[in-house]
Design an enzyme around this catalytic site. Structure first.
Site, short mmCIF file in Angstrom:
data_model
loop_
_atom_site.label_atom_id
_atom_site.label_comp_id
_atom_site.label_asym_id
_atom_site.label_seq_id
_atom_site.Cartn_x
_atom_site.Cartn_y
_atom_site.Cartn_z
N CYS A 74 -41.54 8.83 78.81
CA CYS A 74 -40.81 8.38 77.75
C CYS A 74 -41.26 7.07 77.20
O CYS A 74 -42.37 7.09 76.73
CB CYS A 74 -39.28 8.38 78.14
SG CYS A 74 -38.30 8.70 76.60
N HIS A 167 -37.57 12.85 81.06
CA HIS A 167 -36.99 11.90 82.36
C HIS A 167 -36.98 12.62 83.58
O HIS A 167 -35.83 13.14 84.05
CB HIS A 167 -35.81 11.27 82.15
CG HIS A 167 -35.65 10.25 80.93
ND1 HIS A 167 -35.92 8.92 81.41
CD2 HIS A 167 -35.69 10.56 79.44
CE1 HIS A 167 -36.09 8.00 80.24
NE2 HIS A 167 -35.72 8.97 79.26
N GLU A 169 -37.23 11.60 86.42
CA GLU A 169 -36.64 11.11 87.46
C GLU A 169 -35.01 11.14 87.41
O GLU A 169 -34.43 10.90 88.33
CB GLU A 169 -36.92 9.12 87.42
CG GLU A 169 -35.88 8.76 86.26
CD GLU A 169 -36.76 8.90 84.94
OE1 GLU A 169 -37.53 9.87 84.74
OE2 GLU A 169 -36.18 8.05 83.92
#
Ligand code: GLN
Length: 190
Positions: A74, A167, A169
């Site tokens: 991002c 994302h 994560e």
């Protein structure tokens, strides 16, 4: 992980799950200790400014030029791109991957969304969480598209540089982090 700002704690969790020992990088000395770097999501204009304040831009550019493996998500992707569209005029990117990206390119209506991604080389799907994500508007000839959404690249790689507009994560799934580490250290294993 670059830990100046943004979502680095969740990256640490995924990297740990994928078998790495994550360290927080805020200084040139800490960067020198890292074998690879994750550049997290957050706010790319702020992160760009903090790179200068921390005097990290030149050492980071040097490590990138030396081929240090890096994974930008991002805002991290924005910082690694060659060209940033709709950036702030004083925002500078590192030009490590031959992409043009538009900040917040998905627009207001759909600025955050979730979709199942088909990722080259991964079985099944991967939860793609997009939060005010950049849109890839141009890819260079040496860039490999690893996943796309409606014809737009969302996971791309060029040499040791991997970037995601979403994302990974936050997905509770460490497979992309694992893959980053595997390809980053593939030659060490040989
Ligand atoms: N829109 C942010 C930026 O321009 C990126 C958003 C994110 O990292 N989730 O930096």
């Amino acid at each position: 992980m670059l830990a100046l700002q943004g979502a680095f704690a969740s990256h640490a969790e995924m990297l740990g799950e994928a078998g790495a020992t994550p360290i927080e990088v805020r200084t040139a000395g800490e960067l020198a200790e890292a074998d690879a770097l994750v550049m997290p999501g957050g706010e790319s204009t702020t992160m760009s400014m903090l790179l200068d304040i921390a005097e990290l831009r030149a050492p980071l550019a040097g490590r990138l030029a030396d081929g240090m493996p890096v994974f930008g998500t991002c805002a991290g992707m924005i910082l690694l791109a060659v060209n940033v569209l709709d950036g702030r005029s004083d925002q500078r990117s590192l030009g490590a991957i031959d992409l043009d990206v538009r900040r917040n390119g998905y627009g207001r209506q759909v600025d955050s969304f979730e979709t199942d991604l088909v990722v080259d080389g991964l079985e099944g799907t991967f939860p793609g969480i997009f939060i005010r994500s950049p849109v890839v508007e141009r890819i260079g000839p040496d860039v490999e598209v690893v996943a796309e959404v409606e014809g737009r690249p969302v996971l791309c790689r060029q040499g040791n540089v991997l970037v995601a507009s979403f994302h990974p994560e936050l997905a509770g799934d460490a497979r992309i982090h694992r893959r980053f580490l595997e390809s980053a250290f593939a030659s060490d294993a040989a």
